[in-house]
Design an enzyme around this catalytic site. Structure first.
Site, PDB file in Angstrom:
ATOM      1  N   GLY A   8      -0.176   0.240   2.657  1.00 54.22           N
ATOM      2  CA  GLY A   8       0.678  -0.787   3.265  1.00 54.22           C
ATOM      3  C   GLY A   8       1.872  -0.175   3.982  1.00 54.22           C
ATOM      4  N   GLY A  11       4.343  -1.938   6.660  1.00 53.84           N
ATOM      5  CA  GLY A  11       5.107  -3.120   6.298  1.00 53.84           C
ATOM      6  C   GLY A  11       6.607  -2.893   6.391  1.00 53.84           C
ATOM      7  N   GLN A  12       7.364  -3.922   5.957  1.00 53.63           N
ATOM      8  CA  GLN A  12       8.830  -3.858   6.046  1.00 53.63           C
ATOM      9  C   GLN A  12       9.368  -2.668   5.254  1.00 53.63           C
ATOM     10  OE1 GLN A  12      11.094  -6.852   4.020  1.00 53.63           O
ATOM     11  NE2 GLN A  12      12.915  -6.536   5.270  1.00 53.63           N
ATOM     12  N   TYR A 142       2.421 -15.483  -6.379  1.00 52.76           N
ATOM     13  CA  TYR A 142       3.051 -14.171  -6.212  1.00 52.76           C
ATOM     14  C   TYR A 142       3.695 -13.709  -7.527  1.00 52.76           C
ATOM     15  CZ  TYR A 142       6.301 -10.765  -4.032  1.00 52.76           C
ATOM     16  OH  TYR A 142       7.007  -9.633  -3.668  1.00 52.76           O
TER      17      TYR A 142
HETATM   18  N1  LIG Z   1      10.371  -6.966   1.373  1.00 51.92           N
HETATM   19  C1  LIG Z   1      10.928  -7.492   0.282  1.00 51.92           C
HETATM   20  O1  LIG Z   1      11.989  -8.149   0.375  1.00 51.92           O
HETATM   21  C2  LIG Z   1      10.304  -7.271  -1.070  1.00 51.92           C
HETATM   22  C3  LIG Z   1      11.003  -7.706  -2.210  1.00 51.92           C
HETATM   23  C4  LIG Z   1      10.427  -7.510  -3.460  1.00 51.92           C
HETATM   24  C5  LIG Z   1       9.211  -6.858  -3.582  1.00 51.92           C
HETATM   25  N2  LIG Z   1       8.549  -6.450  -2.462  1.00 51.92           N
HETATM   26  C6  LIG Z   1       7.245  -5.789  -2.639  1.00 51.92           C
HETATM   27  O2  LIG Z   1       7.180  -4.572  -1.918  1.00 51.92           O
HETATM   28  C7  LIG Z   1       5.841  -4.343  -1.455  1.00 51.92           C
HETATM   29  C8  LIG Z   1       5.856  -4.122   0.058  1.00 51.92           C
HETATM   30  O3  LIG Z   1       6.449  -5.246   0.668  1.00 51.92           O
HETATM   31  P1  LIG Z   1       6.785  -5.341   2.244  1.00 51.92           P
HETATM   32  O4  LIG Z   1       7.954  -6.228   2.374  1.00 51.92           O
HETATM   33  O5  LIG Z   1       6.797  -4.019   2.865  1.00 51.92           O
HETATM   34  O6  LIG Z   1       5.489  -6.179   2.711  1.00 51.92           O
HETATM   35  P2  LIG Z   1       4.948  -6.428   4.198  1.00 51.92           P
HETATM   36  O7  LIG Z   1       4.223  -7.739   4.184  1.00 51.92           O
HETATM   37  O8  LIG Z   1       6.011  -6.198   5.194  1.00 51.92           O
HETATM   38  O9  LIG Z   1       3.886  -5.237   4.334  1.00 51.92           O
HETATM   39  C9  LIG Z   1       2.678  -5.204   3.620  1.00 51.92           C
HETATM   40  C10 LIG Z   1       1.737  -4.251   4.345  1.00 51.92           C
HETATM   41  O10 LIG Z   1       0.496  -4.264   3.636  1.00 51.92           O
HETATM   42  C11 LIG Z   1      -0.529  -4.255   4.579  1.00 51.92           C
HETATM   43  N3  LIG Z   1      -1.754  -4.830   4.004  1.00 51.92           N
HETATM   44  C12 LIG Z   1      -2.043  -6.130   3.787  1.00 51.92           C
HETATM   45  N4  LIG Z   1      -3.283  -6.230   3.283  1.00 51.92           N
HETATM   46  C13 LIG Z   1      -3.780  -4.973   3.178  1.00 51.92           C
HETATM   47  C14 LIG Z   1      -5.011  -4.442   2.743  1.00 51.92           C
HETATM   48  N5  LIG Z   1      -6.000  -5.229   2.297  1.00 51.92           N
HETATM   49  N6  LIG Z   1      -5.162  -3.105   2.775  1.00 51.92           N
HETATM   50  C15 LIG Z   1      -4.182  -2.292   3.222  1.00 51.92           C
HETATM   51  N7  LIG Z   1      -2.998  -2.743   3.663  1.00 51.92           N
HETATM   52  C16 LIG Z   1      -2.804  -4.075   3.637  1.00 51.92           C
HETATM   53  C17 LIG Z   1      -0.028  -5.079   5.757  1.00 51.92           C
HETATM   54  O11 LIG Z   1      -0.745  -4.737   6.949  1.00 51.92           O
HETATM   55  C18 LIG Z   1       1.443  -4.671   5.791  1.00 51.92           C
HETATM   56  O12 LIG Z   1       1.649  -3.585   6.670  1.00 51.92           O
HETATM   57  C19 LIG Z   1       5.017  -5.558  -1.915  1.00 51.92           C
HETATM   58  O13 LIG Z   1       4.422  -5.266  -3.156  1.00 51.92           O
HETATM   59  C20 LIG Z   1       6.074  -6.618  -2.116  1.00 51.92           C
HETATM   60  O14 LIG Z   1       5.668  -7.591  -3.045  1.00 51.92           O
HETATM   61  C21 LIG Z   1       9.069  -6.639  -1.206  1.00 51.92           C
END
Ligand SMILES: NC(=O)c1ccc[n+]([C@@H]2O[C@H](COP(=O)([O-])OP(=O)(O)OC[C@H]3O[C@@H](n4cnc5c(N)ncnc54)[C@H](O)[C@@H]3O)[C@@H](O)[C@H]2O)c1
Length: 317
Positions: A8, A11-12, A142
């Site tokens: 992933g 992602g963000q 979630y």
């Molecule tokens: N951003 C936040 O504020 C936040 C807060 C708490 C926890 N988290 C956790 O951090 C982690 C990352 O979050 P994020 O904000 O970067 O999420 P995001 O949605 O920005 O990125 C997730 C990434 O996973 C990829 N993805 C989706 N399905 C996939 C698959 N089947 N195989 C491979 N890649 C796949 C997407 O293409 C994306 O690039 C997650 O577990 C999220 O729950 C994030």
């Protein structure tokens, strides 16, 4: 931690994590993977990249076996607001992907990191100064996934001796990559709208407090936890971490210190508002501070200044 594989990674969190890890550990030592290849010019492509669906255990194992990482960072997941729209898909991806990543880490004896979230708490969790160990009965898919994930990571540590580590992130605020469908995304959008339009209509209501943290602090927290000596860790997964507890009015007041004419209105979205109300107002990060020195640097105003400066620079390009 010397050689790292990230799922992933587009992602963000993954985008900034990949770039920071490459700065510290060397470009060739950080393998970014995601479901699809990004467009040319994406900085994540400046180092090793592989397309990988985390549901494909065999491909994940083959990629890891060939890259030979000592650490797996599992970021691929469906976030809170998106997961509510498709709960069965969310269960399969969030639990199936995590299990595959844990299995690959176990088979290749890697250190393991994955983030949980404040979404792992629920409406009957104590709302203020929420302790790390407390009631967790979340009402979102979630949240259910995150609690199960915390327990699964603990299980892999106790049962298989895998070096699993993890934090509960609050809402993360960043300007590099847009957020991926979380409940706290308003706190990112508000800065972009402030610069572009001078106003923002918030889908989260006035007086709804949630924990937040600037992305630089989040990335540093991951690295500090992974580098912490194992004998200092009483806990393993699900460390509460946070830098501030804020509501939309507080963010607006901070923005007005830099853009005095900024206007905030409300168009509350009942789904995301409902999720927000089921989460704590503020969590207690004492254990992270005590066990591995968690020490966030950005308060609200410092973060606002950084966000507005970076977004303005982006807009001028
Ligand atoms: N951003 C936040 O504020 C936040 C807060 C708490 C926890 N988290 C956790 O951090 C982690 C990352 O979050 P994020 O904000 O970067 O999420 P995001 O949605 O920005 O990125 C997730 C990434 O996973 C990829 N993805 C989706 N399905 C996939 C698959 N089947 N195989 C491979 N890649 C796949 C997407 O293409 C994306 O690039 C997650 O577990 C999220 O729950 C994030």
């Amino acid at each position: 931690m010397k050689r790292i594989m990230i799922t992933g990674a587009l992602g963000q969190i993954g985008t900034e994590l990949t770039l920071k890890l490459r700065e510290i550990y060397g470009v060739e030592n950080v393998l970014a993977t995601d479901l699809r290849r990004p467009e040319e010019g994406n900085p994540v492509l400046d180092g090793p990249f592989e397309t990988l669906d985390v549901m494909d255990h065999d491909k994940m194992l083959a990629i890891a076996d060939s890259f030979k990482p000592d650490t797996m960072m599992h970021m691929a997941a469906l976030l809170s607001a998106t997961a509510e729209k498709n709960p069965v898909f969310a269960w399969n991806l969030n639990m199936g992907g995590l299990l595959n990543a844990l299995e690959v880490a176990r088979k290749l004896e890697m250190q393991f990191f994955t983030p949980s979230s404040i979404g792992a708490f629920g409406p009957n969790t104590p709302k203020d100064n929420t302790p790390q160990t407390t009631i967790q009965r979340p009402t979102t898919m979630y949240g259910v996934n995150k609690v199960a994930g915390e327990l699964l990571c603990d299980y892999y540590h106790h049962h298989f001796g895998l070096d699993t580590r993890g934090v509960r992130f609050p809402g993360l605020i960043s300007h590099v990559k847009e957020p991926g469908g979380g409940t706290t995304d308003y706190a990112v959008e508000i800065y972009f709208k402030a610069v572009r339009e001078g106003k923002y209509a918030s889908y989260i209501d006035k007086g709804t407090f949630m924990d937040m943290m600037f992305m630089d602090d989040a990335i540093n927290a991951i690295i500090e936890l992974m580098e912490a000596p194992a004998d200092k860790l009483v806990d393993r997964n699900a460390f509460n971490v946070t830098a501030m507890s804020i509501d939309p009015e507080m963010v607006a007041a901070s923005i007005r210190k830099f853009i005095p004419e900024f206007e905030l209105t409300y168009e509350v979205d009942p789904v995301r508002q409902g999720i927000a109300e089921s989460w704590p107002n503020s969590i207690d990060a004492t254990e992270a501070k005590k066990q591995w020195g968690f020490n966030p640097k950005f308060d609200l105003d410092k973060m606002t200044e950084e966000m507005l400066t970076a977004i303005r620079a982006k807009e001028q390009k």
